[in-house]
Write a protein that holds these residues in place. Structure first.
Motif, short mmCIF file in Angstrom:
data_model
loop_
_atom_site.label_atom_id
_atom_site.label_comp_id
_atom_site.label_asym_id
_atom_site.label_seq_id
_atom_site.Cartn_x
_atom_site.Cartn_y
_atom_site.Cartn_z
N GLN A 1 119.27 98.10 -9.05
CA GLN A 1 120.05 98.97 -8.19
C GLN A 1 119.85 98.61 -6.72
OE1 GLN A 1 122.38 101.21 -8.92
NE2 GLN A 1 122.69 101.65 -6.73
N GLU B 1 122.58 97.02 -3.99
CA GLU B 1 122.86 97.64 -2.69
C GLU B 1 122.63 96.69 -1.53
OE1 GLU B 1 120.25 100.96 -2.78
OE2 GLU B 1 121.45 102.09 -4.22
N ARG C 1 119.72 95.04 -0.93
CA ARG C 1 118.33 94.96 -0.47
C ARG C 1 117.74 93.62 -0.88
NH1 ARG C 1 116.00 100.03 -0.48
NH2 ARG C 1 114.17 99.00 0.38
#
Length: 211
Positions: free
Chosen positions: A16, A20, A22
Motif C-alpha cells: 500500500q 502511494e 513511498r
C-alpha cells in the motif's frame, strides 16, 4: 511493547505504501545506517551481507550511507547483482557509484567489527541452503555484533522457528512492524537479540496480531 503482525499483513502495508509512491528502501537503509553509526567507533569495519531480495537492498543502502559517513563499510553479495529486484538493483548501483566494492566471497582473514544481516529478512520460509548456512556459520563463529534487518536470517518470521542454524543477532531492527515470529517462543528465539522497530512512517492496523 508494540504489536507484532503476520508477514502477510506487513507485506500488505508495504504494498500500500509503495502504491502511494513511498520509497521505503532508502528510509530502511537510512534507519539501519543510523542504528549502526550510533554503536561503532570511526574506522570500525562493517560488513553488510546483501541477499538476493529487497532485504539485501536495505543493507546496500545502509552500507552506502555508512561509507559516506567515513566508516569502513564493505558489501558481500553472494548471489551477485543479476536478478536483484528493481529497488535493490538501484541500491546496488548507488553503492557502486559511490565507489563501493562488492565481494562475492568472504576475504580470507578478514573479520569485521560489526555485521549487517540483510540476507533474507521476512521472506525466508524454508531451511537455509548449504552455501547460505556455511556463510551464517562463519559469521556466527566470528562472535562479532550482528544487526539483523527485519528478522535474523534463518528464523521463520511467522512462527519464530529456526530454519537451520540462524545468524545470531545482537539486535534485530524491524521495518514497518515487528513480525509475529519475533514474539513467539520458537526455536529461533535465541537468535533475535534486542528487538527494535522503525515504522518508516507506515501505519499498521491497531488490531494487529499481537503475541
Amino acid at each position: 511493547m508494540p504489536s507484532s503482525y503476520p508477514v502477510a499483513q506487513i507485506r500488505d502495508a508495504e504494498r500500500q505504501a509503495l502504491a502511494e509512491g513511498r520509497r521505503l528502501m532508502p528510509l530502511a537503509g537510512a534507519a539501519a545506517a543510523r542504528f549502526v553509526a550510533e554503536r561503532i567507533q570511526p574506522g570500525t569495519a562493517v560488513l553488510a551481507l546483501a541477499g538476493p531480495g529487497n532485504n539485501g537492498g536495505d543493507a546496500l543502502v545502509a552500507a552506502t550511507l555508512l561509507r559516506a559517513m567515513g566508516h569502513d563499510a564493505r558489501v558481500l553479495l553472494p548471489a551477485g547483482a543479476q536478478g536483484l529486484p528493481a529497488d535493490a538493483a538501484r541500491a546496488h548501483a548507488g553503492w557502486t557509484a559511490a565507489g563501493g566494492a562488492t565481494l562475492s566471497a568472504l576475504e580470507p582473514g578478514f573479520v569485521p567489527g560489526l555485521v549487517i544481516d540483510g540476507l533474507f529478512g521476512i521472506g525466508l520460509n524454508r531451511p537455509l541452503g548449504a552455501d547460505w548456512q556455511a556463510l551464517v556459520d562463519t559469521v556466527n563463529g566470528w562472535g562479532v555484533p550482528v544487526l539483523a534487518l527485519d528478522v535474523p536470517s534463518g528464523v521463520d518470521a511467522d512462527t519464530g522457528e529456526a530454519l537451520g542454524r540462524p545468524i545470531r543477532a545482537r539486535w534485530t531492527l524491524s521495518f514497518i512492524a515487528r513480525a509475529r515470529g519475533l514474539d513467539l517462543p520458537g526455536s529461533g528465539a535465541d537468535a533475535i537479540g534486542e528487538s527494535h522497530v522503525d515504522t518508516l512512517g507506515v501505519a499498521m492496523p491497531a488490531a494487529g496480531g499481537e503475541a
